[in-house]
Design a protein around this motif. Sequence first.
Motif, PDB file in Angstrom:
ATOM      1  N   ASP A 201     -66.336  -6.586  -7.167  1.00 17.03           N
ATOM      2  CA  ASP A 201     -65.442  -6.600  -6.013  1.00 17.03           C
ATOM      3  C   ASP A 201     -65.490  -5.265  -5.300  1.00 17.03           C
ATOM      4  O   ASP A 201     -65.650  -4.212  -5.907  1.00 17.03           O
ATOM      5  CB  ASP A 201     -63.992  -6.859  -6.449  1.00 17.03           C
ATOM      6  N   THR A 202     -65.345  -5.284  -4.011  1.00 17.88           N
ATOM      7  CA  THR A 202     -65.289  -4.073  -3.208  1.00 17.88           C
ATOM      8  C   THR A 202     -63.839  -3.700  -2.979  1.00 17.88           C
ATOM      9  O   THR A 202     -62.934  -4.481  -3.256  1.00 17.88           O
ATOM     10  CB  THR A 202     -65.958  -4.308  -1.847  1.00 17.88           C
TER      11      THR A 202
ATOM     12  N   GLU B 299     -69.211  -7.656   1.407  1.00 20.20           N
ATOM     13  CA  GLU B 299     -68.835  -7.971   0.031  1.00 20.20           C
ATOM     14  C   GLU B 299     -69.879  -8.851  -0.629  1.00 20.20           C
ATOM     15  O   GLU B 299     -70.471  -9.729   0.001  1.00 20.20           O
ATOM     16  CB  GLU B 299     -67.469  -8.668  -0.009  1.00 20.20           C
ATOM     17  N   ARG B 300     -70.067  -8.629  -1.942  1.00 15.53           N
ATOM     18  CA  ARG B 300     -71.017  -9.425  -2.701  1.00 15.53           C
ATOM     19  C   ARG B 300     -70.345 -10.608  -3.387  1.00 15.53           C
ATOM     20  O   ARG B 300     -71.020 -11.528  -3.819  1.00 15.53           O
ATOM     21  CB  ARG B 300     -71.708  -8.553  -3.749  1.00 15.53           C
ATOM     22  N   SER B 301     -69.030 -10.562  -3.534  1.00 16.31           N
ATOM     23  CA  SER B 301     -68.323 -11.637  -4.217  1.00 16.31           C
ATOM     24  C   SER B 301     -68.461 -12.950  -3.457  1.00 16.31           C
ATOM     25  O   SER B 301     -68.591 -12.956  -2.225  1.00 16.31           O
ATOM     26  CB  SER B 301     -66.833 -11.292  -4.356  1.00 16.31           C
TER      27      SER B 301
ATOM     28  N   TYR C 117     -66.886 -16.342  -2.037  1.00 11.56           N
ATOM     29  CA  TYR C 117     -65.601 -16.888  -1.621  1.00 11.56           C
ATOM     30  C   TYR C 117     -65.788 -18.347  -1.213  1.00 11.56           C
ATOM     31  O   TYR C 117     -66.867 -18.749  -0.783  1.00 11.56           O
ATOM     32  CB  TYR C 117     -65.019 -16.095  -0.446  1.00 11.56           C
TER      33      TYR C 117
ATOM     34  N   SER D 175     -61.807 -16.170  -3.870  1.00  9.62           N
ATOM     35  CA  SER D 175     -63.028 -15.738  -4.544  1.00  9.62           C
ATOM     36  C   SER D 175     -63.216 -16.506  -5.842  1.00  9.62           C
ATOM     37  O   SER D 175     -62.267 -17.072  -6.409  1.00  9.62           O
ATOM     38  CB  SER D 175     -62.972 -14.240  -4.841  1.00  9.62           C
TER      39      SER D 175
ATOM     40  N   VAL E 156     -63.921  -3.338   7.723  1.00 11.96           N
ATOM     41  CA  VAL E 156     -64.610  -4.633   7.759  1.00 11.96           C
ATOM     42  C   VAL E 156     -64.195  -5.415   9.004  1.00 11.96           C
ATOM     43  O   VAL E 156     -65.032  -5.977   9.719  1.00 11.96           O
ATOM     44  CB  VAL E 156     -64.283  -5.446   6.488  1.00 11.96           C
TER      45      VAL E 156
ATOM     46  N   TRP F 276     -60.770  -2.458   4.217  1.00 15.90           N
ATOM     47  CA  TRP F 276     -60.546  -3.765   4.854  1.00 15.90           C
ATOM     48  C   TRP F 276     -60.477  -3.621   6.374  1.00 15.90           C
ATOM     49  O   TRP F 276     -61.027  -4.427   7.108  1.00 15.90           O
ATOM     50  CB  TRP F 276     -59.275  -4.381   4.312  1.00 15.90           C
TER      51      TRP F 276
ATOM     52  N   SER G 178     -61.854  -6.393  -1.056  1.00 16.84           N
ATOM     53  CA  SER G 178     -61.344  -7.560  -1.773  1.00 16.84           C
ATOM     54  C   SER G 178     -60.189  -7.162  -2.664  1.00 16.84           C
ATOM     55  O   SER G 178     -59.234  -7.914  -2.846  1.00 16.84           O
ATOM     56  CB  SER G 178     -62.458  -8.203  -2.597  1.00 16.84           C
ATOM     57  N   THR G 179     -60.253  -5.960  -3.270  1.00 14.54           N
ATOM     58  CA  THR G 179     -59.147  -5.502  -4.099  1.00 14.54           C
ATOM     59  C   THR G 179     -57.881  -5.374  -3.280  1.00 14.54           C
ATOM     60  O   THR G 179     -56.790  -5.693  -3.741  1.00 14.54           O
ATOM     61  CB  THR G 179     -59.500  -4.140  -4.728  1.00 14.54           C
TER      62      THR G 179
END
Length: 322
Positions: free
Chosen positions: A4-5, A107-109, A111, A71, A308, A305, A8-9
Motif C-alpha cells: 500500500d502507498t 498505487e500498485r494495490s 481495487y 482494495s 494523486v 492523496w 491508500s493508507t
Amino acid sequence: MAGDTPASTARDTHDGTHGTVGAAEPRGSAGGWSRESFVEEIGLVWEGAGSSRMDGRVIAYLLITDVPYVSSAELARALQVSAGSVSLSTRRLVEAGFIRRHAVPGERSHYFRVDDDVWGSFLAGERRHLDRQEQLATQAISLLGPEEQAPRRRLTNMRDYMQWVRNSHHDLLTQWQKFRSQGPEEQDDTAAVEPKAATPAADEEMHGRLSATLNPALARRLVPDALWATVEPLLPAGSANQRAAFAAVVYVLTSGCGWQQLPAQFGISHSTAHRRFTAWSKADLWQRWLDAVTEADGDAADLAWCAVVVETAASRQPGSGG
C-alpha cells in the motif's frame, strides 16, 4: 499493509471503517439481521446454486458497503479470509462481469467496485463467454470425420445453444433496461442525475435538496477533514453543497469513470460536477490546493492523496490529452 502507498493508507485510516462489513454505516439489528448477515446469506445462496461461496460473499460486501472502491487487502480483512482467496474470487467475478477492477493513480494495490446495475453488467459481459464457447464448438466440429455423427450432433447442439442463449441475453438486457427506465426508483435516479432545470441556479437548488443522501463517511474517505480544511477557503464563496460537489469531483477523478457515471448518491448531477471541475481548473484550484497542503506540513498520507488527485485533475483538463 504490504504494497500500500501512503495514499491508500490515508483512505484506510481516516474513517476507520474497514474492520467489519459495512462499518461505515449504521447496521440494522432487528431480529439479528445485519450487514454481516447479508454477506453471509448471499454467500450461502451462491454456494447452494453451485457457485463459490466466497464469490457470493465478495460481491455482497461490495454491494452493501458505502465506499466507492475497495482494495483486495480491505476485502481480506473485512471478510476474514486469506489474500489468496480474495485474489481467486475477484478474478472470477471480474471475468464473469460482476465486478470491475479499479485503478488508483500511483498505487500498485488492486481495487474493485460494482456498478449500480451489476446484473445488467453481468448480462452484457456474459455474452463474451457464450461467444467463446460457440467458437470452440465450431472449431471442434471441424475436427470430426463424416462418420462421427454422435459427437457432431452434440457439438452442433452446443454451438446452436450458445448462439440462442446469446441472442436471448440481448433480448433480456433490452427488456431489463426498459423495465428499469419505467420503475419508480429509476425515475428518482434520473431526476437526481439529469435535472430538468435549464439554468445552473435551478440545478443547484434541486441537487441541494438531494445532497443529504451523501454518507458523511464517504465524503471523509474521499476528502478527509484535514484536506477539506485546506481546500474550503480556496473555493468560490456562495456555491451550495461545496463538500458534496468536491467529493463528487474527486470520486470521478480517482475512480477513472466518466462524468455521466457519477452515482446519484452524491446528490450532485454529473453536469454540475463537471461544471465545477471546469471552473476550478480554470482558477488553478488544484495546484493552489496542493501548495496549501504542502505548506500546512500535515499528515504525509494526506499530502500523497492530494498529490494523486491534483495529478489526475491535470490529466482530465481540456487539452491535456488525458
